[in-house]
Design an enzyme around this catalytic site. Structure first.
Site, mmCIF file in Angstrom:
data_model
loop_
_atom_site.group_PDB
_atom_site.id
_atom_site.type_symbol
_atom_site.label_atom_id
_atom_site.label_comp_id
_atom_site.label_asym_id
_atom_site.label_seq_id
_atom_site.Cartn_x
_atom_site.Cartn_y
_atom_site.Cartn_z
ATOM 1 N N GLY A 111 0.822 -1.221 0.000
ATOM 2 C CA GLY A 111 0.000 0.000 0.000
ATOM 3 C C GLY A 111 0.845 1.256 0.000
ATOM 4 O O GLY A 111 0.608 2.186 0.769
ATOM 5 N N SER A 148 1.257 3.381 -2.510
ATOM 6 C CA SER A 148 0.903 4.343 -3.563
ATOM 7 C C SER A 148 0.478 5.695 -3.017
ATOM 8 O O SER A 148 0.476 6.687 -3.745
ATOM 9 C CB SER A 148 -0.224 3.767 -4.419
ATOM 10 O OG SER A 148 -1.237 3.249 -3.594
ATOM 11 N N VAL A 153 -3.548 -7.674 -1.710
ATOM 12 C CA VAL A 153 -3.099 -8.669 -0.716
ATOM 13 C C VAL A 153 -4.091 -9.817 -0.530
ATOM 14 O O VAL A 153 -3.762 -10.814 0.117
ATOM 15 C CB VAL A 153 -2.769 -8.041 0.667
ATOM 16 C CG1 VAL A 153 -1.553 -7.146 0.590
ATOM 17 C CG2 VAL A 153 -3.968 -7.328 1.261
ATOM 18 N N ASN A 186 1.361 -2.446 5.529
ATOM 19 C CA ASN A 186 0.658 -1.164 5.688
ATOM 20 C C ASN A 186 -0.730 -1.154 5.029
ATOM 21 O O ASN A 186 -1.623 -0.459 5.493
ATOM 22 C CB ASN A 186 1.544 -0.069 5.080
ATOM 23 C CG ASN A 186 0.800 1.236 4.903
ATOM 24 O OD1 ASN A 186 0.585 1.986 5.863
ATOM 25 N ND2 ASN A 186 0.366 1.516 3.675
ATOM 26 N N TYR A 198 -12.983 -3.086 11.520
ATOM 27 C CA TYR A 198 -11.636 -2.496 11.414
ATOM 28 C C TYR A 198 -10.891 -2.601 12.759
ATOM 29 O O TYR A 198 -9.714 -2.991 12.799
ATOM 30 C CB TYR A 198 -11.798 -1.041 10.971
ATOM 31 C CG TYR A 198 -10.533 -0.260 10.747
ATOM 32 C CD1 TYR A 198 -9.779 -0.421 9.582
ATOM 33 C CD2 TYR A 198 -10.102 0.694 11.678
ATOM 34 C CE1 TYR A 198 -8.628 0.334 9.371
ATOM 35 C CE2 TYR A 198 -8.963 1.445 11.469
ATOM 36 C CZ TYR A 198 -8.227 1.269 10.316
ATOM 37 O OH TYR A 198 -7.093 2.021 10.102
ATOM 38 N N ALA A 199 -11.592 -2.286 13.864
ATOM 39 C CA ALA A 199 -10.945 -2.348 15.192
ATOM 40 C C ALA A 199 -10.550 -3.777 15.525
ATOM 41 O O ALA A 199 -9.467 -4.017 16.092
ATOM 42 C CB ALA A 199 -11.881 -1.781 16.260
ATOM 43 N N ALA A 200 -11.401 -4.742 15.170
ATOM 44 C CA ALA A 200 -11.074 -6.148 15.449
ATOM 45 C C ALA A 200 -9.844 -6.574 14.650
ATOM 46 O O ALA A 200 -8.942 -7.239 15.175
ATOM 47 C CB ALA A 200 -12.261 -7.039 15.094
ATOM 48 N N ILE A 205 -4.398 10.423 11.111
ATOM 49 C CA ILE A 205 -3.353 10.953 10.234
ATOM 50 C C ILE A 205 -4.029 11.557 9.005
ATOM 51 O O ILE A 205 -5.018 11.010 8.501
ATOM 52 C CB ILE A 205 -2.378 9.824 9.799
ATOM 53 C CG1 ILE A 205 -1.889 9.017 11.023
ATOM 54 C CG2 ILE A 205 -1.215 10.381 9.001
ATOM 55 C CD1 ILE A 205 -1.107 9.767 12.066
HETATM 56 P P1 NAP Z 1 -4.932 5.092 2.319
HETATM 57 O O1 NAP Z 1 -4.514 6.496 2.037
HETATM 58 O O2 NAP Z 1 -6.373 4.715 2.215
HETATM 59 O O3 NAP Z 1 -4.044 4.106 1.397
HETATM 60 C C1 NAP Z 1 -4.259 2.724 1.476
HETATM 61 C C2 NAP Z 1 -3.174 2.002 0.729
HETATM 62 O O4 NAP Z 1 -3.460 0.591 0.806
HETATM 63 C C3 NAP Z 1 -3.139 2.358 -0.742
HETATM 64 O O5 NAP Z 1 -1.810 2.311 -1.178
HETATM 65 C C4 NAP Z 1 -3.963 1.263 -1.387
HETATM 66 O O6 NAP Z 1 -3.599 1.012 -2.732
HETATM 67 C C5 NAP Z 1 -3.576 0.075 -0.525
HETATM 68 N N1 NAP Z 1 -4.576 -0.992 -0.560
HETATM 69 C C6 NAP Z 1 -5.903 -0.908 -0.357
HETATM 70 N N2 NAP Z 1 -6.471 -2.122 -0.479
HETATM 71 C C7 NAP Z 1 -5.475 -2.983 -0.780
HETATM 72 C C8 NAP Z 1 -5.408 -4.368 -1.037
HETATM 73 N N3 NAP Z 1 -6.493 -5.153 -1.028
HETATM 74 N N4 NAP Z 1 -4.205 -4.918 -1.307
HETATM 75 C C9 NAP Z 1 -3.093 -4.174 -1.321
HETATM 76 N N5 NAP Z 1 -3.087 -2.851 -1.098
HETATM 77 C C10 NAP Z 1 -4.258 -2.261 -0.821
HETATM 78 O O7 NAP Z 1 -4.497 4.626 3.780
HETATM 79 P P2 NAP Z 1 -3.603 5.391 4.883
HETATM 80 O O8 NAP Z 1 -4.467 6.356 5.574
HETATM 81 O O9 NAP Z 1 -2.307 5.818 4.319
HETATM 82 O O10 NAP Z 1 -3.378 4.179 5.908
HETATM 83 C C11 NAP Z 1 -2.252 3.334 5.847
HETATM 84 C C12 NAP Z 1 -2.268 2.397 7.041
HETATM 85 O O11 NAP Z 1 -2.358 3.139 8.253
HETATM 86 C C13 NAP Z 1 -3.466 1.440 7.059
HETATM 87 O O12 NAP Z 1 -3.075 0.219 7.630
HETATM 88 C C14 NAP Z 1 -4.450 2.139 7.977
HETATM 89 O O13 NAP Z 1 -5.366 1.229 8.549
HETATM 90 C C15 NAP Z 1 -3.501 2.710 9.000
HETATM 91 N N6 NAP Z 1 -4.027 3.846 9.740
HETATM 92 C C16 NAP Z 1 -4.362 5.013 9.105
HETATM 93 C C17 NAP Z 1 -4.844 6.049 9.876
HETATM 94 C C18 NAP Z 1 -5.220 7.373 9.278
HETATM 95 O O14 NAP Z 1 -5.666 8.245 10.037
HETATM 96 N N7 NAP Z 1 -5.048 7.606 7.990
HETATM 97 C C19 NAP Z 1 -4.992 5.910 11.246
HETATM 98 C C20 NAP Z 1 -4.648 4.707 11.836
HETATM 99 C C21 NAP Z 1 -4.145 3.690 11.080
HETATM 100 P P3 NAP Z 1 -4.309 1.793 -3.957
HETATM 101 O O15 NAP Z 1 -3.750 3.214 -3.953
HETATM 102 O O16 NAP Z 1 -3.910 1.040 -5.152
HETATM 103 O O17 NAP Z 1 -5.772 1.779 -3.672
#
Ligand code: NAP
Length: 252
Positions: free
Chosen positions: A21, A23, A68, A94, A159-161, A192
């Site tokens: 992830g 991108s 994934v 990630n 998501y929390a689980a 974030i």
């Molecule tokens: P994001 O901007 O939504 O980006 C998600 C990334 O995961 C993208 O690169 C997406 O690829 C990829 N992805 C989605 N489904 C996928 C799949 N089935 N297989 C492989 N890749 C996949 O997310 P983010 O906010 O940066 O979050 C990154 C991590 O931090 C996640 O684990 C999220 O749960 C965690 N997190 C985020 C926050 C927050 O506030 N943002 C808070 C707590 C935890 P594409 O671009 O190709 O769709």
């Protein structure tokens, strides 16, 4: 401490890192920081366009297409990295999705989609990378969890689980593989500023920020710094732990 000692402590020269992830958002920031610290980085996206975009940022690393939940794509990614650079020594799980809904209205398919991507995907990626790490007797496995896996959040039971499950998974695995020089840790971001949180309206954002001690949303780079620390020689004696990167919104 001299500059060269600091470089040795935090540098990743010779490491091969695989970031799922990558991108956008947090994953992109992690991939770019690991690259800056000297690792050869492979970053994944679900589309070819996303993989091409991240490839442009990774120098001698590559962007690869990966969903994934797709076994064939997962095997291809591992085979490509192995052939191009050798087995990954750093894995950052990630990639994740949300499918938010109150439990009474939650559809089985939204539960399954989140579990499949956020938990089963982590298990399968990790198992696939572990083979090379066990052989090399070194490795860093870092999972990106979430504050809501610890604090809970209405509308996010799935998501929390999955995010709490990731922490349990990592603790158990840390005990399995520690003797082989492999560490397994979790970074749990708070809120974030990424696509995932841009879906919130202004009132929700303001309310959220009011509950954060540091008075702001986090930046992807705040999370990337914790990941880089765990991946670096400075993190060598940390395993089975969670580092919370949440600006003081939830204190454990
Ligand atoms: P994001 O901007 O939504 O980006 C998600 C990334 O995961 C993208 O690169 C997406 O690829 C990829 N992805 C989605 N489904 C996928 C799949 N089935 N297989 C492989 N890749 C996949 O997310 P983010 O906010 O940066 O979050 C990154 C991590 O931090 C996640 O684990 C999220 O749960 C965690 N997190 C985020 C926050 C927050 O506030 N943002 C808070 C707590 C935890 P594409 O671009 O190709 O769709």
């Amino acid at each position: 401490m001299t500059d060269s000692q600091a470089g040795t402590l935090l540098g990743l020269d010779g490491q091969v890192a695989l970031v799922t992830g990558a991108s956008r958002g947090i994953g992109q920031s992690i991939a770019c920081l690991l690259r800056d610290l000297g690792a050869k980085v492979y970053g994944t996206a679900t589309s070819q366009a996303g993989a091409d975009a991240i490839a442009g940022e990774l120098g001698d690393g590559r962007g690869l297409v990966l969903d994934v939940t797709d076994d064939e794509q997962l095997n291809n990614v591992i085979a490509t990295v192995n052939a191009h650079a050798g087995a990954p020594t750093v894995l950052v799980n990630n990639a994740a999705i949300t499918r938010d809904q109150l439990l009474m209205r939650l559809k089985d398919e939204d539960w399954d989609a989140v579990m499949d991507t956020n938990l089963r995907g982590v298990m399968r990626m990790t198992r696939a990378c572990l083979r090379g790490m066990l052989k090399a007797r070194q490795g860093r496995i870092i999972g990106i969890s979430s504050v809501v896996g610890y604090s809970g959040n209405p509308g996010q039971t799935n998501y929390a689980a999955a995010k709490a499950g990731l922490a349990g998974f990592s603790r158990a695995l840390a005990l399995e593989v520690g003797a082989r020089g492999i560490t397994v840790n979790v970074v749990a971001p708070g809120f974030i500023d990424t696509d995932m949180t841009r879906a919130l309206d202004e009132a929700q954002r303001d309310r959220l920020i009011g509950g954060i001690a540091l008075g702001r949303l986090g930046k992807p780079a705040d999370v990337a710094a914790a990941v880089a620390f765990l991946a670096s020689p400075a993190g060598a004696y940390i395993s089975g732990q969670t580092i919370h990167v949440n600006g003081g919104m939830y204190l454990t």
